[in-house]
Design a protein around this motif. Structure first.
Motif, PDB file in Angstrom:
ATOM      1  N   PRO A  31      14.796   2.004 -34.474  1.00 19.00           N
ATOM      2  CA  PRO A  31      14.792   1.547 -34.281  1.00 19.00           C
ATOM      3  C   PRO A  31      14.352   2.076 -34.225  1.00 19.00           C
ATOM      4  O   PRO A  31      14.301   3.081 -33.780  1.00 19.00           O
ATOM      5  N   ALA A  32      12.384   1.585 -34.455  1.00 24.11           N
ATOM      6  CA  ALA A  32      12.234   1.424 -34.256  1.00 24.11           C
ATOM      7  C   ALA A  32      12.153   2.929 -33.424  1.00 24.11           C
ATOM      8  O   ALA A  32      13.094   3.535 -34.142  1.00 24.11           O
ATOM      9  N   LYS A  33      11.610   1.678 -31.422  1.00 26.02           N
ATOM     10  CA  LYS A  33      11.690   3.053 -31.827  1.00 26.02           C
ATOM     11  C   LYS A  33      12.035   3.776 -30.689  1.00 26.02           C
ATOM     12  O   LYS A  33      11.425   4.124 -29.763  1.00 26.02           O
ATOM     13  N   PRO A  34      13.259   4.223 -30.759  1.00 27.27           N
ATOM     14  CA  PRO A  34      13.723   5.250 -29.306  1.00 27.27           C
ATOM     15  C   PRO A  34      12.936   6.652 -29.531  1.00 27.27           C
ATOM     16  O   PRO A  34      12.604   6.978 -30.557  1.00 27.27           O
ATOM     17  N   PRO A  35      13.031   7.190 -28.406  1.00 29.93           N
ATOM     18  CA  PRO A  35      12.160   8.503 -28.244  1.00 29.93           C
ATOM     19  C   PRO A  35      12.959   9.441 -29.405  1.00 29.93           C
ATOM     20  O   PRO A  35      14.002   9.331 -29.441  1.00 29.93           O
ATOM     21  N   PRO A  36      11.794  10.401 -29.941  1.00 29.14           N
ATOM     22  CA  PRO A  36      12.647  11.292 -30.909  1.00 29.14           C
ATOM     23  C   PRO A  36      13.590  12.204 -30.212  1.00 29.14           C
ATOM     24  O   PRO A  36      13.415  12.591 -28.976  1.00 29.14           O
ATOM     25  N   LEU A  46       9.523  -1.323 -29.265  1.00 25.08           N
ATOM     26  CA  LEU A  46      10.510  -0.437 -28.809  1.00 25.08           C
ATOM     27  C   LEU A  46      11.629  -0.980 -27.936  1.00 25.08           C
ATOM     28  O   LEU A  46      12.585  -0.033 -27.633  1.00 25.08           O
ATOM     29  N   GLU A  47      11.699  -1.977 -27.665  1.00 27.09           N
ATOM     30  CA  GLU A  47      12.718  -2.532 -26.705  1.00 27.09           C
ATOM     31  C   GLU A  47      14.063  -3.234 -27.574  1.00 27.09           C
ATOM     32  O   GLU A  47      13.981  -3.862 -28.399  1.00 27.09           O
ATOM     33  N   VAL A  48      15.070  -2.622 -27.206  1.00 31.51           N
ATOM     34  CA  VAL A  48      16.417  -3.501 -27.432  1.00 31.51           C
ATOM     35  C   VAL A  48      16.740  -4.101 -26.370  1.00 31.51           C
ATOM     36  O   VAL A  48      17.390  -3.767 -25.282  1.00 31.51           O
ATOM     37  N   LEU A  49      17.066  -5.334 -26.732  1.00 32.19           N
ATOM     38  CA  LEU A  49      17.659  -6.306 -25.778  1.00 32.19           C
ATOM     39  C   LEU A  49      18.906  -7.000 -26.332  1.00 32.19           C
ATOM     40  O   LEU A  49      19.112  -7.481 -27.737  1.00 32.19           O
ATOM     41  N   GLN A  92      18.376  -5.236 -21.300  1.00 30.93           N
ATOM     42  CA  GLN A  92      17.905  -4.139 -21.764  1.00 30.93           C
ATOM     43  C   GLN A  92      18.339  -2.827 -21.799  1.00 30.93           C
ATOM     44  O   GLN A  92      19.088  -2.345 -20.876  1.00 30.93           O
ATOM     45  N   ARG A  93      18.583  -2.640 -23.029  1.00 32.75           N
ATOM     46  CA  ARG A  93      19.743  -1.333 -23.169  1.00 32.75           C
ATOM     47  C   ARG A  93      18.813   0.040 -23.525  1.00 32.75           C
ATOM     48  O   ARG A  93      17.715  -0.081 -24.408  1.00 32.75           O
ATOM     49  N   THR A  94      18.884   1.205 -22.944  1.00 32.25           N
ATOM     50  CA  THR A  94      18.244   2.248 -23.018  1.00 32.25           C
ATOM     51  C   THR A  94      18.779   3.190 -23.895  1.00 32.25           C
ATOM     52  O   THR A  94      20.086   3.278 -24.113  1.00 32.25           O
ATOM     53  N   ASP A 134       6.955 -14.886 -20.397  1.00 25.23           N
ATOM     54  CA  ASP A 134       7.792 -14.992 -19.436  1.00 25.23           C
ATOM     55  C   ASP A 134       8.421 -13.623 -19.248  1.00 25.23           C
ATOM     56  O   ASP A 134       8.857 -13.264 -18.032  1.00 25.23           O
ATOM     57  N   ILE A 135       8.584 -12.891 -19.887  1.00 23.32           N
ATOM     58  CA  ILE A 135       9.127 -11.263 -19.902  1.00 23.32           C
ATOM     59  C   ILE A 135       8.226 -10.595 -20.689  1.00 23.32           C
ATOM     60  O   ILE A 135       7.596 -10.802 -21.900  1.00 23.32           O
ATOM     61  N   VAL A 136       7.442  -9.468 -19.927  1.00 26.90           N
ATOM     62  CA  VAL A 136       6.357  -8.596 -20.531  1.00 26.90           C
ATOM     63  C   VAL A 136       6.520  -7.501 -20.404  1.00 26.90           C
ATOM     64  O   VAL A 136       7.255  -6.888 -19.576  1.00 26.90           O
ATOM     65  N   PHE A 137       6.355  -6.604 -21.397  1.00 27.54           N
ATOM     66  CA  PHE A 137       6.360  -5.071 -21.436  1.00 27.54           C
ATOM     67  C   PHE A 137       5.023  -4.212 -21.719  1.00 27.54           C
ATOM     68  O   PHE A 137       4.671  -4.318 -22.929  1.00 27.54           O
ATOM     69  N   THR A 138       4.137  -4.506 -20.843  1.00 27.06           N
ATOM     70  CA  THR A 138       2.960  -3.949 -20.889  1.00 27.06           C
ATOM     71  C   THR A 138       2.762  -2.396 -21.432  1.00 27.06           C
ATOM     72  O   THR A 138       1.968  -2.106 -22.013  1.00 27.06           O
ATOM     73  N   SER A 139       3.756  -1.738 -21.352  1.00 25.65           N
ATOM     74  CA  SER A 139       3.447  -0.118 -21.765  1.00 25.65           C
ATOM     75  C   SER A 139       4.226  -0.334 -23.337  1.00 25.65           C
ATOM     76  O   SER A 139       4.047   1.173 -23.709  1.00 25.65           O
TER      77      SER A 139
END
Length: 370
Positions: A48-53, A236-239, A275-277, A301-306
């Motif tokens: 996924p996408a995509k988690p930090p390396p 990049l978001e895992v929900l 939201q899973r991190t 309704d749910i926004v991830f601007t970054s």
């Protein structure tokens, strides 16, 4: 104010000019404000996408490449001689000797289809980088298996949407993992040792998750109903989708010391998105209170601007009153909406699947083979 050429970007840190398509300043390594727009129609997680390396592993000293370019020690991307910082990842570039442009480049060897070798993708194209030029990776020793002819391919899709190498789907099954299997992706630390299995049955290819830690995601082609515990990948978001039990739905007005608790008005809620991190914990929780909830980068309704890989309006979760269930639909997003598979799924030509940090396009014959 100094005029900046149309094909250049001025660094806000040191004022130097870099080509407009570069992400990082070639003089100081700072992130350039203007980023190339992501191509529409590109899948990415992932995935996924995509988690930090993961933390970079120790690599041998960088080598000079053909055409007077230098390979970055962090991401292996090729940069022009004289540039101080990598245009792909911003890492400082070493002062390496320049090789003449006429130096021949090794050609990629053609892998035999029978017996099929165990492919080691330690040097393969990864989703965490733009596609740098690479020399051919050394295949692992062939392992006789008696398997049949090639009946499909897995095409690696890199971050910029272009195609990487193609891996053969042949025989009755193909396993992928970080340690074991027919295809080994040793540098992908988000893969389990034996992560997933592609297998052929009744003339069709199927995909199975081998109880991996991070799951196997497939891109939606049409709206699908959601079940409690489903994992959804948007950009990049895992929900994680969770249904609210009846006890929680029936909460009344709270009373403390005989006094009604003051707060925001209560709203009827049937489900929530958690939201899973990468830390392994739940960060934000979004309750679904309307019949339709949209998720996006700019509106919804749910926004991830970054999140740069999420579309303006990416996906919607709708309540189906007749079926008494929630349905997830992609809103023609650029990079698609993915759901982790729970059971064996039949693959179709053009499917996109995410395993660890790798995104594959499944290329299959138009007519099923037995």
């Amino acid at each position: 104010e100094e005029d900046v050429p149309a094909d250049k970007t001025k660094c806000g840190q040191c004022g130097s000019l870099s080509p407009k398509t570069y992400r990082f300043c070639i003089s100081c390594g700072a992130v350039l404000k203007s980023k190339p727009e992501l191509p529409r129609g590109r899948p990415t997680g992932g995935e996924p996408a995509k988690p930090p390396p993961p933390p970079p592993s120790k690599k041998p000293p960088p080598k000079a490449s053909a055409g007077g370019r230098v390979a970055c020690a962090e991401c292996d991307g090729l940069c022009e001689a004289g540039e101080a910082f990598c245009k792909y990842c911003g890492a400082p570039l070493p002062k390496a000797p320049v090789v003449a442009a006429e130096e021949p480049v090794a050609k990629k060897p053609k892998l035999p289809s029978r017996p099929r070798p165990k492919v080691d993708l330690e040097q393969s194209d990864a989703l965490t980088l733009e596609k740098p030029a690479r020399s051919a990776a050394k295949p692992a020793a062939a392992r006789p298996s008696g398997k049949g002819d090639i009946s499909g391919k897995l095409v690696v899709i890199v971050e910029d949407g272009s195609e990487g190498r193609a891996l053969d789907l042949s025989g009755r099954q193909v396993d992928i993992g970080s340690v074991e299997g027919d295809i080994v992706l040793a540098e992908d630390r988000y893969l389990s040792p034996r992560h997933a299995r592609f297998f052929r049955q009744d003339g069709h290819w199927y995909l199975r998750d081998l109880e991996s830690v991070n799951g196997v995601y497939r891109r939606l082609r049409k709206p699908v109903p959601l079940r409690h515990g489903d994992l959804v990948l948007l950009g990049l978001e895992v929900l994680e989708f969770q249904l609210v039990d009846h006890a929680e739905r029936g909460l009344g007005h709270a009373i403390q010391h005989g006094v009604l608790v003051f707060g925001s008005p209560a709203a009827t809620r049937r489900a929530r998105l958690c939201q899973r991190t990468v830390e392994g914990v739940i960060r934000d929780v979004y309750h679904l209170v309307a019949d339709e909830t949209t998720v996006g980068r700019e509106t919804g309704d749910i926004v991830f601007t970054s999140d740069p890989f999420m579309s303006r309006r990416h996906a919607a979760i709708q309540w189906d009153e007749d079926a008494q269930e929630y349905v997830l639909a992609d809103l023609n997003s650029s990079n698609g909406t993915y759901v982790a598979i729970r059971d064996d799924v039949r693959l179709e030509n053009g499917d996109f699947v995410r395993l660890g940090q790798h995104l594959f396009r499944v290329d299959l014959p138009q007519k099923p083979q037995r």
